[in-house]
Design a protein around this motif. Structure first.
Motif, short mmCIF file in Angstrom:
data_model
loop_
_atom_site.label_atom_id
_atom_site.label_comp_id
_atom_site.label_asym_id
_atom_site.label_seq_id
_atom_site.Cartn_x
_atom_site.Cartn_y
_atom_site.Cartn_z
N ASP A 82 2.49 2.88 8.32
CA ASP A 82 1.97 1.76 9.08
C ASP A 82 3.14 0.82 9.34
O ASP A 82 3.34 -0.17 8.66
CB ASP A 82 0.88 1.06 8.26
CG ASP A 82 0.25 -0.07 9.04
OD1 ASP A 82 0.50 -0.14 10.26
OD2 ASP A 82 -0.46 -0.88 8.43
N GLU A 92 -4.05 -10.03 6.43
CA GLU A 92 -5.33 -9.71 7.04
C GLU A 92 -5.93 -8.43 6.49
O GLU A 92 -7.04 -8.08 6.78
CB GLU A 92 -5.15 -9.55 8.55
CG GLU A 92 -4.92 -10.88 9.24
CD GLU A 92 -4.76 -10.71 10.73
OE1 GLU A 92 -4.66 -9.56 11.17
OE2 GLU A 92 -4.72 -11.71 11.43
N GLU A 93 -5.13 -7.73 5.71
CA GLU A 93 -5.60 -6.43 5.24
C GLU A 93 -6.26 -6.52 3.89
O GLU A 93 -6.32 -5.56 3.14
CB GLU A 93 -4.44 -5.44 5.22
CG GLU A 93 -3.92 -5.19 6.61
CD GLU A 93 -2.87 -4.13 6.65
OE1 GLU A 93 -2.60 -3.55 5.60
OE2 GLU A 93 -2.31 -3.90 7.72
N ASN A 94 -6.75 -7.68 3.58
CA ASN A 94 -7.40 -7.85 2.29
C ASN A 94 -8.81 -7.25 2.32
O ASN A 94 -9.29 -6.84 3.34
CB ASN A 94 -7.49 -9.35 1.97
CG ASN A 94 -7.75 -9.57 0.49
OD1 ASN A 94 -7.83 -8.62 -0.29
ND2 ASN A 94 -7.88 -10.81 0.11
N ALA A 117 -12.30 -5.02 1.08
CA ALA A 117 -12.69 -3.65 0.74
C ALA A 117 -12.06 -2.62 1.66
O ALA A 117 -12.02 -1.46 1.33
CB ALA A 117 -14.19 -3.54 0.82
N ASP A 118 -11.59 -3.05 2.81
CA ASP A 118 -11.05 -2.06 3.73
C ASP A 118 -9.66 -1.61 3.37
O ASP A 118 -9.16 -0.64 3.90
CB ASP A 118 -11.02 -2.64 5.14
CG ASP A 118 -12.42 -2.74 5.69
OD1 ASP A 118 -12.70 -3.67 6.40
OD2 ASP A 118 -13.22 -1.87 5.34
N ASP A 119 -9.04 -2.32 2.51
CA ASP A 119 -7.67 -1.97 2.19
C ASP A 119 -7.62 -1.33 0.82
O ASP A 119 -8.05 -1.91 -0.16
CB ASP A 119 -6.81 -3.24 2.20
CG ASP A 119 -5.36 -2.88 2.33
OD1 ASP A 119 -4.62 -3.71 2.84
OD2 ASP A 119 -4.98 -1.78 1.91
N ALA A 120 -7.10 -0.11 0.79
CA ALA A 120 -7.09 0.61 -0.48
C ALA A 120 -5.97 0.13 -1.38
O ALA A 120 -5.90 0.51 -2.54
CB ALA A 120 -6.96 2.09 -0.23
N PRO A 161 0.82 -1.20 0.00
CA PRO A 161 0.00 0.00 0.00
C PRO A 161 0.86 1.25 0.00
O PRO A 161 1.94 1.26 0.58
CB PRO A 161 -0.79 -0.10 1.31
CG PRO A 161 -0.49 -1.41 1.90
CD PRO A 161 0.76 -1.92 1.25
N ASP A 162 0.32 2.27 -0.63
CA ASP A 162 0.98 3.57 -0.64
C ASP A 162 1.15 4.03 0.80
O ASP A 162 0.30 3.80 1.63
CB ASP A 162 0.09 4.54 -1.42
CG ASP A 162 0.66 5.94 -1.45
OD1 ASP A 162 -0.12 6.86 -1.60
OD2 ASP A 162 1.89 6.08 -1.32
N ASN A 163 2.24 4.64 1.11
CA ASN A 163 2.45 5.22 2.43
C ASN A 163 2.62 4.14 3.51
O ASN A 163 2.39 4.37 4.67
CB ASN A 163 1.26 6.10 2.81
CG ASN A 163 1.72 7.37 3.48
OD1 ASN A 163 2.92 7.63 3.49
ND2 ASN A 163 0.81 8.13 4.01
#
Lengths: 410, 558
Positions: free
Chosen positions: A221, A229-231, A233-236, A215-217
């Motif tokens: 994090d 776990e970051e799969n 719709a919540d993960d951009a 992910p960008d940025n």
């Protein structure tokens, strides 16, 4: 005091303009945006090629977000070519800029595959306009050809079926061969953009089949939560479907030679860095960007070695217990050498006004420290360098790196 | 009220026993209710509460899937917020029950649950807020992703009695403090005046239900900016005062409530508003408005030379007469701009930016209250602070003095054709992740005679780093017409919606380096400075000028 005419307020002015302007009266219409272009002192500002080249570089320097500029270049080029085909079809610089701008315009049609392909196809045809073979071998035309091929593969070549795999790999190799670092300073930025595109393509190949794009940025994090776990719709971040790579797919073929392709990219960047002068327009910024990318490529090469070394050195895994001490040392030596090289390029890429470049350097110091003897004076000194840079960056970036810093200080 | 829909929900059915089971059992437990009631009664800074794991998680997961698969979200931005709202489903209550039930059955069911008698009684009991309407429903979906935020406000609109948020972020991944997007609550100095720093913060968590009693003048809260690429999905809404025919309905209660919340104590607001701007009276001008050689010399110490030649002045004057606005770049001369650029960059890169009100050191102070504006400003007049002025402070104060000097007033007259009566200036710094100025109209100086019904405003923007052009990090200064007076935080007709209607935006000026603009602003023109994102490379720095003008025109040009 004499009587002076007085303006009305902003809101009333607008209403007045609306009321007074007849439908056919264009006099009140806002003027088209004007662009003032600065050309070099020894160049003729009336020369069409100079103008097109300046517009193209303005587009690149402006963050590549103006399709208006690109349309301006394409329309002007099209008009010039229509009016005097004999003259312009033989001018390699004109054709290169026209083709580069047209191919770049394709990037603005991501949701219209047909139009995107049409632009790239027409751009390639422009490069074949010169009748003589020698003329078609002009370095600028070859640079433009490489750029368009890399872009084409990136945009739609990797999804090709296996039957096209050999063709895609051949295209990639063709683009590599066609590419050369130009001596012509006004096209140094275009050269960098082409290498950057090749790097993006290789990065996609490298990450293909992995569950998640970074992910960008992500540096913000900074903890080590399971990315898996970051799969959803919540993960951009762009989720890339987990697929097993078919051995005959274009991606697999390119991936097999990935280290060699990455090394080629790095060597070309180093060559470009030698040719770019700090004195030339945009030189310092371009050199920073080149060195940043070279540094990243060295770190990428060091990463598997560092990971393996750290695993052998600090994990109690039984499988690692039999590891040969000499092999472990060699791993460390190689990883240290590559990380050192990365650091030297990140130092060259340091921008006194861009804290992100200080953080990149700090993180490579942390990587270096991890490879050094645990709790040694040398390691402490390296971590201290990283901490100083992070503290400085955190102040400059209004506490943006607080978590990275806390992680380091642990 | 634009958002609520009495008709659609009037036919709503009470939830069945099965529906009741979708709630966490603890909600129906007497002891839990009593404990929560006590917690809320003692809560600070105002009465708020939170229930973890409110609903059956698989049911809520279905609600979430339904929303993400069927509802289209659109990014919307005003002076007070930036977030992704649903389009024509922005207000779920706008859908009829049948339509909602067929298209979004789980969302429909959720609405029935939230507005059921049992759950309303629970909320009414734990908040001690009195009865709540079951027919006036008010529910919407929001996604906050990177850069999204909602600034300080108290939620007091119409008949709202309780505000609530049900979080639907990823159940498998814990939301962390440094992602941003947290609900923050603010204490008050006194009624209607919120403090600038939050005193409580709630991290979003799947199936967490946060709520608070809408307390006029007290329930100030915000949603801090989401700082990274993650999405924070929530359903949020309000419970309202009971409507005619409902249990607990009192004739005239809603009207009385609405009337009471409209009564703003202007004097108190003024007393607690900082900075206090005391405009200086412009010295009477001599008969000749011509710039003398000495004036030109003084102006030349600050302004780039080409702005001082006759042709340029005339050209600027023509532009101002035609547009009531001018905007120029490279206004300060190279020497002055060079010094300021170096000092401001040095401050940005090497000096720790204050993040709390207590960290702000003299001669700087914090503009407040935060439901109106928040930025740092330079207190120029406090002589006791002279020793605390840094080199940068001195340069900025000197610049401010120059813009109030007589030669510059003559320059203004030359460019605008207007006659200033007073002038005031303010050096401002809008910090990334903190500062903004909400939309407001301008006030005429009632103490003056023959004052024009417009004011002249100037902005010298001195923001030294790039990255502002696309407006994605905010910090832009926007002037717009206020055609629609009604405004609440989710109103579709909110006049400050950016990009909703190109006709309403008069000027949208991104933060920039060494640009200067002059605007002849009518009383009804709204102006705001958009919240500066945490992601901006630096603060927005500017010098804001305001002139009251002499109404010396015999003929009204309108």
């Amino acid at each position: 005091m004499g009587k002076r005419s007085r303006p009305v307020g902003l809101s009333k002015n607008k209403k007045k303009a609306k009321t007074n302007a007849p439908a056919e009266d264009k006099s009140e219409a806002p003027a088209a945006p004007q662009l003032t272009l600065l050309v070099a002192e020894d160049e003729d500002p009336e020369d069409e090629i100079v103008q097109l080249r300046t517009l193209w570089n303005t587009y690149l320097q402006g963050g590549k977000d103006s399709d208006t500029l690109l349309n301006g270049i394409v329309n002007e080029s099209d008009s010039l070519l229509s009016n005097d085909r004999e003259k312009y079809a033989a001018n390699s610089e004109f054709l290169a800029v026209f083709a580069l701008a047209l191919s770049e315009l394709a990037m603005f049609c991501a949701d219209d595959a047909e139009r995107m392909e049409k632009y790239m196809g027409t751009a390639m045809e422009l490069l074949d306009l010169p009748e003589a073979r020698d003329a078609r071998e002009d370095p600028l035309l070859k640079l433009a050809r490489s750029k368009i091929v890399f872009q084409r593969i990136l945009l739609n070549g990797l999804q090709q079926e296996e039957s096209a795999a050999e063709d895609v790999v051949a295209q990639f190799m063709g683009a590599r061969e066609s590419f050369s670092v130009t001596d012509h300073a006004p096209y140094h930025l275009s050269t960098f953009e082409t290498l950057n595109l090749a790097h993006d393509l290789l990065e996609v190949v490298e990450n293909y089949g992995k569950p998640f794009a970074v992910p960008d940025n992500e540096e913000v994090d900074s903890d080590n939560d399971s990315e898996a776990e970051e799969n959803g719709a919540d993960d951009a971040a762009v989720a890339v479907e987990m697929v097993s790579l078919d051995k005959s797919s274009p991606v697999h073929k390119l991936k097999q030679e990935l280290p060699a392709h990455m090394a080629w990219c790095r060597d070309q960047l180093a060559l470009l860095d030698n040719r770019v002068s700090k004195e030339q327009a945009e030189g310092p910024k371009l050199k920073n960007n080149i060195n940043r990318l070279i540094g990243e490529l060295y770190l990428r090469e060091a990463d598997p070695l560092s990971t393996k070394f750290l695993s052998l050195q600090y994990n109690d895994d039984e499988d690692d217990a039999d590891a040969d001490a000499a092999a472990v040392n060699q791993l460390r030596k190689d990883a240290l050498a590559l990380t050192d090289k990365a650091i030297s390029h990140f130092i060259a890429a340091e921008d006194p006004e861009d804290p992100a470049t200080w953080v990149q350097l700090a993180e490579s110091y942390i990587d270096l420290g991890n490879l050094q003897d645990n709790e040694s004076v040398e390691q402490e000194a390296t971590y201290t360098k990283a901490e100083k840079l992070l503290r400085k960056a955190n102040v400059a970036a209004h506490n943006k790196y607080e978590d990275v810093l806390n992680n380091l200080l642990g | 009220m634009k958002r609520s829909n009495v008709g659609a929900a009037a036919t709503s059915k009470k939830p069945s026993i099965t529906d009741r089971k979708l709630f966490n059992d603890k909600v129906w437990d007497t002891q839990f209710t009593k404990d929560l009631q006590n917690t809320i009664a003692d809560s600070k800074p105002f009465q708020w509460g939170c229930v973890q794991d409110l609903l059956e998680p698989t049911f809520l997961a279905k609600v979430k899937t339904e929303i993400l698969q069927n509802i289209h979200f659109t990014l919307k931005e005003t002076d007070i917020y930036k977030l992704n709202q649903t389009g024509d489903l922005a207000n779920l209550s706008k859908l009829g029950s049948d339509e909602l039930q067929s298209k979004l059955p789980h969302v429909w069911q959720l609405r029935q649950l939230i507005y059921s008698d049992e759950f309303r009684n629970f909320i009414s009991t734990v908040t001690q807020c009195g009865p709540l309407s079951g027919v006036k429903t008010d529910l919407s979906c929001h996604i906050y992703d990177k850069h999204c935020h909602l600034l300080n406000h108290d939620d007091v609109v119409g008949s709202r009695r309780v505000s609530f948020i049900l979080y639907l972020n990823d159940p498998h991944h814990q939301w962390k403090d440094h992602y941003g997007g947290n609900l923050r609550l603010f204490d008050t100095v006194t009624k209607d005046i919120p403090l600038s720093d939050p005193v409580a913060k709630l991290l979003p968590k799947f199936n967490q239900y946060a709520f608070f009693k809408v307390q006029p003048g007290y329930s100030f809260h915000d949603v801090e900016e989401v700082r990274i690429n993650k999405k924070r999905l929530s359903i949020q809404g309000w419970f309202h005062i009971p409507q005619n025919g409902e249990v607990g309905y009192n004739k005239g209660e809603e009207e009385k409530w609405c009337k009471s919340i409209c009564q703003i104590d202007e004097k108190k607001l003024k007393d607690y508003t900082f900075p206090k701007r005391a405009p200086a009276t412009v010295q009477p001008l001599s008969d000749s408005l011509d710039l003398t050689e000495e004036d030109i010399r003084i102006l030349g110490e600050f302004i780039a030379p080409h702005f001082l030649n006759k042709d340029k002045l005339e050209s600027l004057r023509d532009q101002f007469l035609n547009n009531s606005y001018i905007s120029v770049v490279d206004f300060l001369n190279d020497a002055k701009a060079g010094v300021l650029s170096k000092l401001i960059k040095d401050n940005e890169l090497n000096v720790q930016m204050p993040t709390k009100q207590t960290e702000i050191a003299q001669p700087w102070d914090l503009a407040r209250p935060p439901h109106q504006w928040q930025f740092l400003y330079l207190e120029e007049k406090n002589n006791t602070n002279a020793s605390k002025f840094t080199h940068l402070d001195k340069e900025l104060a000197g610049l401010s003095s120059f813009f109030k000097s007589l030669p510059f007033q003559k320059f203004v007259i030359k460019v605008t054709g207007l006659t200033p009566l007073t002038v005031s200036s303010l050096v401002r710094r809008f910090r990334p992740g903190f500062d903004y100025m909400l939309a407001d109209k301008t006030e005429l100086n009632k103490a003056l005679e023959n004052v024009m019904d417009c004011v002249l405003e100037g902005t010298l923007c001195l923001t030294p780093m790039d990255g502002w052009d696309t407006n994605s990090v905010g910090g832009y200064e926007l002037y717009m017409t206020a055609e629609n007076e009604e405004k609440n935080e989710w109103n579709d007709e909110d006049p400050t919606v950016v990009g909703r209607d190109g006709d309403s935006t008069l000027i949208n000026k991104p933060a920039s380096w060494n640009s200067f603009n002059l605007v002849l602003r009518d009383q009804d023109v709204l102006e705001f400075v958009k919240y500066v994102s945490w992601d901006a490379k630096c603060s927005r720095w500017d010098l804001k000028l305001k002139w009251d003008l002499l109404d010396d025109d015999d003929d009204d040009e309108e």
